[in-house]
Design a protein around this motif. Structure first.
Motif, PDB file in Angstrom:
ATOM      1  N   LEU A  24       0.807  -1.201   0.000  1.00 32.86           N
ATOM      2  CA  LEU A  24       0.000   0.000   0.000  1.00 32.86           C
ATOM      3  C   LEU A  24       0.853   1.268   0.000  1.00 32.86           C
ATOM      4  N   TYR A  57       4.192   2.881  -8.023  1.00 28.52           N
ATOM      5  CA  TYR A  57       2.919   2.484  -7.441  1.00 28.52           C
ATOM      6  C   TYR A  57       3.001   1.705  -6.145  1.00 28.52           C
ATOM      7  N   ARG A  58       4.022   0.907  -5.946  1.00 25.22           N
ATOM      8  CA  ARG A  58       4.023   0.026  -4.787  1.00 25.22           C
ATOM      9  C   ARG A  58       5.420  -0.533  -4.536  1.00 25.22           C
ATOM     10  N   VAL A  70      -1.132  -7.122 -10.106  1.00 21.67           N
ATOM     11  CA  VAL A  70      -1.531  -6.117  -9.123  1.00 21.67           C
ATOM     12  C   VAL A  70      -2.779  -5.428  -9.659  1.00 21.67           C
ATOM     13  N   SER A  72      -5.294  -2.234  -8.860  1.00 18.88           N
ATOM     14  CA  SER A  72      -5.538  -1.011  -8.110  1.00 18.88           C
ATOM     15  C   SER A  72      -7.019  -0.685  -8.176  1.00 18.88           C
ATOM     16  N   GLU A  75      -7.599   3.040  -9.158  1.00 15.74           N
ATOM     17  CA  GLU A  75      -7.365   3.353 -10.571  1.00 15.74           C
ATOM     18  C   GLU A  75      -8.228   2.525 -11.511  1.00 15.74           C
ATOM     19  N   TYR A  79      -2.417  -4.502 -13.408  1.00 14.16           N
ATOM     20  CA  TYR A  79      -1.027  -4.468 -13.874  1.00 14.16           C
ATOM     21  C   TYR A  79      -0.455  -5.886 -13.857  1.00 14.16           C
ATOM     22  N   SER A  89      -0.765  -3.604 -18.900  1.00  7.95           N
ATOM     23  CA  SER A  89      -1.826  -3.176 -17.998  1.00  7.95           C
ATOM     24  C   SER A  89      -3.125  -3.033 -18.771  1.00  7.95           C
ATOM     25  N   ARG A 113      -9.710  -6.854  -0.641  1.00 12.81           N
ATOM     26  CA  ARG A 113      -8.310  -6.451  -0.737  1.00 12.81           C
ATOM     27  C   ARG A 113      -7.434  -7.518  -0.088  1.00 12.81           C
ATOM     28  N   TYR A 209      -5.308  -3.939  -4.045  1.00 18.52           N
ATOM     29  CA  TYR A 209      -5.175  -2.903  -3.015  1.00 18.52           C
ATOM     30  C   TYR A 209      -5.965  -1.679  -3.394  1.00 18.52           C
TER      31      TYR A 209
END
Length: 209
Positions: A24, A57-58, A70, A72, A75, A79, A89, A113, A209
């Motif tokens: 995060l 991003y992380r 991943v 988001s 967003e 990804y 993405s 999450r 996340y």
């Protein structure tokens, strides 16, 4: 239940998986990202730039090596990562976060999450319609073995299950992507879902996340 038929939707969505605090954290603020020459918009990604994905991003996920996914929620974007690089993405639709009660049951339509893994991959999945869908439609809830419970095409052409009732899958309404629109699943265009199907294996980590 047949491996060819799975549910998708939140029947009291469970917060499964270990929430990784490191995932995060954003390693660079916007000003530092510019100073480092990193893209400041997810739509301006120069895919494949070393450390670009993790730096922007992380942090790198704990105990994860090689390829992983991943997602988001802020967003509405997925990804595909290879170590510390974003290699692809795509825009997604995620859970609305709304709640529903009926027939003595409660549902929370949030995308959970945490850290998951791909449990099952299917082509041409058939949606087993849960009770909440009939309540939303204002229809009587049929018995579990009713033909009304089976709806081909609702999950697109491919699906990757993280839990029995949570999947990354295609959609017959791609115009709704890019926003909170689902009952907990992660929706993609059929084309993007097919690509992801061939890019990941069963067991691939998925961090939301």
């Amino acid at each position: 239940m047949s491996a060819e038929v799975r549910k998708c939707g939140s029947a009291g969505v469970r917060m499964a998986g270990l929430v990784l605090g490191a995932l995060l954290a954003v390693a660079f603020g916007a000003g530092e990202a510019v100073a480092q020459g990193l893209p400041t918009s997810p739509l301006a990604l120069a895919h494949g730039v070393e450390r670009e994905g993790t730096a922007r991003y992380r942090d790198p996920p704990v105990n994860v090596e090689g390829r992983y996914v991943v997602i988001s929620l802020a967003e509405h974007r997925l990804y595909l990562m290879e170590d510390e690089r974003v290699i692809w993405s795509a825009v997604v639709g995620t859970g609305t976060g709304t709640r529903l009660e009926g027939a003595g049951q409660k549902w929370d339509f949030s995308t959970p999450r945490g850290m998951f893994r791909v449990q099952l991959k299917e082509k041409d999945p058939v949606w087993v319609v849960p009770d909440w869908a009939f309540i939303e439609r204002g229809e009587p809830i049929p018995p579990p073995d009713s033909p009304k419970r089976r709806e081909p095409g609702m999950l697109g052409t491919t699906a990757m299950y993280l839990e029995e009732e949570i999947a990354i899958h295609g959609t017959n309404k791609p115009e709704l992507l890019g926003q909170a629109v689902s009952h907990g699943c992660i929706r993609m265009t059929n084309e993007d879902a097919r690509r992801l199907y061939y890019e990941v294996e069963v067991g691939t980590p998925v961090i939301i996340y």
